[in-house]
Write a protein that holds these residues in place. Structure first.
Motif, PDB file in Angstrom:
ATOM      1  N   THR A  41       0.857  -1.187   0.000  1.00  0.00           N
ATOM      2  CA  THR A  41       0.000   0.000   0.000  1.00  0.00           C
ATOM      3  C   THR A  41       0.890   1.232   0.000  1.00  0.00           C
ATOM      4  N   LEU A  42       0.542   2.202  -0.811  1.00  0.00           N
ATOM      5  CA  LEU A  42       1.286   3.455  -0.885  1.00  0.00           C
ATOM      6  C   LEU A  42       0.354   4.607  -0.539  1.00  0.00           C
ATOM      7  N   THR A  43       0.830   5.507   0.320  1.00  0.00           N
ATOM      8  CA  THR A  43       0.069   6.705   0.661  1.00  0.00           C
ATOM      9  C   THR A  43       0.528   7.862  -0.233  1.00  0.00           C
ATOM     10  N   PRO A  44      -0.241   8.952  -0.291  1.00  0.00           N
ATOM     11  CA  PRO A  44       0.219  10.114  -1.071  1.00  0.00           C
ATOM     12  C   PRO A  44       1.584  10.621  -0.610  1.00  0.00           C
ATOM     13  N   LYS A  45       1.824  10.611   0.699  1.00  0.00           N
ATOM     14  CA  LYS A  45       3.128  11.024   1.233  1.00  0.00           C
ATOM     15  C   LYS A  45       4.233  10.138   0.662  1.00  0.00           C
ATOM     16  N   GLY A  46       3.988   8.831   0.642  1.00  0.00           N
ATOM     17  CA  GLY A  46       4.973   7.897   0.113  1.00  0.00           C
ATOM     18  C   GLY A  46       5.194   8.075  -1.376  1.00  0.00           C
ATOM     19  N   ALA A  47       4.113   8.302  -2.114  1.00  0.00           N
ATOM     20  CA  ALA A  47       4.231   8.480  -3.565  1.00  0.00           C
ATOM     21  C   ALA A  47       5.061   9.717  -3.891  1.00  0.00           C
ATOM     22  N   LYS A  48       4.801  10.813  -3.182  1.00  0.00           N
ATOM     23  CA  LYS A  48       5.570  12.041  -3.415  1.00  0.00           C
ATOM     24  C   LYS A  48       7.042  11.826  -3.103  1.00  0.00           C
ATOM     25  N   TYR A  49       7.311  11.124  -2.007  1.00  0.00           N
ATOM     26  CA  TYR A  49       8.701  10.866  -1.612  1.00  0.00           C
ATOM     27  C   TYR A  49       9.423  10.036  -2.671  1.00  0.00           C
ATOM     28  N   LEU A  50       8.814   8.923  -3.084  1.00  0.00           N
ATOM     29  CA  LEU A  50       9.469   8.024  -4.039  1.00  0.00           C
ATOM     30  C   LEU A  50       9.629   8.678  -5.406  1.00  0.00           C
ATOM     31  N   LEU A  51       8.629   9.414  -5.849  1.00  0.00           N
ATOM     32  CA  LEU A  51       8.748  10.094  -7.138  1.00  0.00           C
ATOM     33  C   LEU A  51       9.870  11.135  -7.108  1.00  0.00           C
ATOM     34  N   SER A  52      10.065  11.772  -5.953  1.00  0.00           N
ATOM     35  CA  SER A  52      11.162  12.747  -5.847  1.00  0.00           C
ATOM     36  C   SER A  52      12.522  12.073  -5.964  1.00  0.00           C
ATOM     37  N   LYS A  53      12.572  10.773  -5.671  1.00  0.00           N
ATOM     38  CA  LYS A  53      13.834  10.037  -5.727  1.00  0.00           C
ATOM     39  C   LYS A  53      14.144   9.476  -7.113  1.00  0.00           C
ATOM     40  N   VAL A  54      13.111   9.361  -7.957  1.00  0.00           N
ATOM     41  CA  VAL A  54      13.345   8.716  -9.264  1.00  0.00           C
ATOM     42  C   VAL A  54      13.141   9.630 -10.465  1.00  0.00           C
ATOM     43  N   GLN A  55      12.356  10.677 -10.317  1.00  0.00           N
ATOM     44  CA  GLN A  55      12.086  11.538 -11.471  1.00  0.00           C
ATOM     45  C   GLN A  55      13.274  12.442 -11.781  1.00  0.00           C
ATOM     46  N   ASN A  56      13.478  12.673 -13.076  1.00  0.00           N
ATOM     47  CA  ASN A  56      14.600  13.483 -13.565  1.00  0.00           C
ATOM     48  C   ASN A  56      15.955  12.886 -13.190  1.00  0.00           C
ATOM     49  N   LYS A  57      15.968  11.568 -13.005  1.00  0.00           N
ATOM     50  CA  LYS A  57      17.199  10.848 -12.702  1.00  0.00           C
ATOM     51  C   LYS A  57      17.240   9.585 -13.555  1.00  0.00           C
ATOM     52  N   GLN A  58      18.427   9.013 -13.700  1.00  0.00           N
ATOM     53  CA  GLN A  58      18.551   7.769 -14.455  1.00  0.00           C
ATOM     54  C   GLN A  58      18.029   6.607 -13.617  1.00  0.00           C
ATOM     55  N   LEU A  59      17.213   5.765 -14.223  1.00  0.00           N
ATOM     56  CA  LEU A  59      16.645   4.613 -13.523  1.00  0.00           C
ATOM     57  C   LEU A  59      17.676   3.484 -13.493  1.00  0.00           C
ATOM     58  N   THR A  60      18.154   3.148 -12.294  1.00  0.00           N
ATOM     59  CA  THR A  60      19.174   2.098 -12.142  1.00  0.00           C
ATOM     60  C   THR A  60      18.751   1.017 -11.157  1.00  0.00           C
ATOM     61  N   LEU A  61      17.551   1.147 -10.585  1.00  0.00           N
ATOM     62  CA  LEU A  61      17.111   0.214  -9.543  1.00  0.00           C
ATOM     63  C   LEU A  61      15.800  -0.458  -9.929  1.00  0.00           C
ATOM     64  N   PRO A  62      15.659  -1.757  -9.628  1.00  0.00           N
ATOM     65  CA  PRO A  62      14.352  -2.397  -9.801  1.00  0.00           C
ATOM     66  C   PRO A  62      13.369  -1.867  -8.775  1.00  0.00           C
ATOM     67  N   ALA A  63      12.090  -2.132  -8.983  1.00  0.00           N
ATOM     68  CA  ALA A  63      11.030  -1.561  -8.140  1.00  0.00           C
ATOM     69  C   ALA A  63      11.201  -1.900  -6.670  1.00  0.00           C
ATOM     70  N   ASP A  64      11.522  -3.160  -6.348  1.00  0.00           N
ATOM     71  CA  ASP A  64      11.601  -3.524  -4.932  1.00  0.00           C
ATOM     72  C   ASP A  64      12.782  -2.856  -4.235  1.00  0.00           C
ATOM     73  N   ASP A  65      13.879  -2.600  -4.956  1.00  0.00           N
ATOM     74  CA  ASP A  65      14.998  -1.872  -4.362  1.00  0.00           C
ATOM     75  C   ASP A  65      14.613  -0.427  -4.062  1.00  0.00           C
ATOM     76  N   ILE A  66      13.849   0.194  -4.954  1.00  0.00           N
ATOM     77  CA  ILE A  66      13.399   1.566  -4.707  1.00  0.00           C
ATOM     78  C   ILE A  66      12.526   1.604  -3.452  1.00  0.00           C
ATOM     79  N   LEU A  67      11.622   0.661  -3.334  1.00  0.00           N
ATOM     80  CA  LEU A  67      10.657   0.655  -2.235  1.00  0.00           C
ATOM     81  C   LEU A  67      11.252   0.211  -0.903  1.00  0.00           C
ATOM     82  N   PHE A  68      12.051  -0.869  -0.940  1.00  0.00           N
ATOM     83  CA  PHE A  68      12.381  -1.548   0.313  1.00  0.00           C
ATOM     84  C   PHE A  68      13.873  -1.761   0.571  1.00  0.00           C
TER      85      PHE A  68
END
Length: 255
Positions: A155-182
């Motif tokens: 489950t993702l909250t709006p707070k969590g979505a904003k945080y995670l998007l700030s970590k991945v947007q406008n950056k090169q994607l180098t991590l799979p989804a579970d590494d980003i999350l956990f």
């Protein structure tokens, strides 16, 4: 995306008929409304990455295969979708999960503390320390403090979505989804992740001797040749994490 707006979304390839039938049965047993999200594939990763402001490395030495990129973008798209549609939370699943008891009630996340970013729903990995808090349906939530694999149910909250998007947007994607999350951001003080105990979903391969075939395995094999060589210290750290995951802490049960 199919169906009306809901809080429950299952990432699935449009061609995965067997998995989709399985999901319809699982959610249907408990009358849980959900929608399929058509997974991002290698054919449209460029288009989706551009929409999400994600930079891709498509070079021969890329750290992620196109399949892994598609998987990560599918999750990231749903984070963005939740904010765009002003959902107060979103439950995201992959299409090989089984649901446990009282899933319908527990997917209505009125029991989460207000500062929560992510609630891990799946039974996967082990729990280390942390003070559990009782919630409904004889379950508990406990702070997640040690790196975990798997992003098959959360489950993702709006707070969590904003945080995670700030970590991945406008950056090169180098991590799979579970590494980003956990993994990568897990113990940063402004990122709060909790685990539901027992978990209410589990991936098929954990409980089934003849599980669904993984669509990621070929891509991961392809990318393994491209990985940057680890230093001796990094190898020791990785081995320690592997051993700790396997032998220490309490396994997350499924109910």
């Amino acid at each position: 995306m199919h169906g009306t707006l809901t809080h429950n979304y299952v990432i699935s390839l449009t061609t995965a008929e067997k998995r989709r039938q399985h999901i319809e049965n699982e959610f249907g047993k408990q009358n849980i409304p959900f929608s399929f999200f058509d997974a991002v594939t290698p054919s449209n990763i460029e288009e989706v990455a551009k929409k999400l402001n994600i930079i891709l490395d498509r070079s021969p030495k890329a750290l992620l295969s196109d399949t892994e990129i598609g998987c990560a973008l599918s999750h990231i798209f749903l984070w963005h979708f939740m904010l765009e549609n002003q959902l107060d939370y979103i439950n995201i699943f992959e299409d090989d999960i089984h649901l446990g008891e009282n899933a319908k009630e527990l997917l209505e996340i009125d029991y989460l503390p207000g500062d929560t970013d992510v609630l891990k729903l799946e039974a996967n990995g082990r729990i280390f320390g942390g003070e559990p808090s009782k919630v409904k349906c004889n379950r508990e939530i406990i702070p997640l403090t040690f790196k975990q694999s798997g992003a098959a149910g959360y489950t993702l909250t709006p707070k969590g979505a904003k945080y995670l998007l700030s970590k991945v947007q406008n950056k090169q994607l180098t991590l799979p989804a579970d590494d980003i999350l956990f993994v990568t951001f897990l113990n940063q003080k402004d990122y709060n992740v909790v685990q539901l105990l027992p978990g209410i979903c589990v991936q098929d391969f954990i409980i089934n001797p003849n599980p669904f075939e993984s669509s990621l395995s070929a891509g991961r094999a392809q990318v393994s040749h491209n990985q940057i060589k680890s230093s001796p210290l990094e190898k020791i750290k990785k081995e320690w994490i592997r051993v700790k995951r396997r032998f220490f802490g309490k396994p997350v049960p499924f109910k």
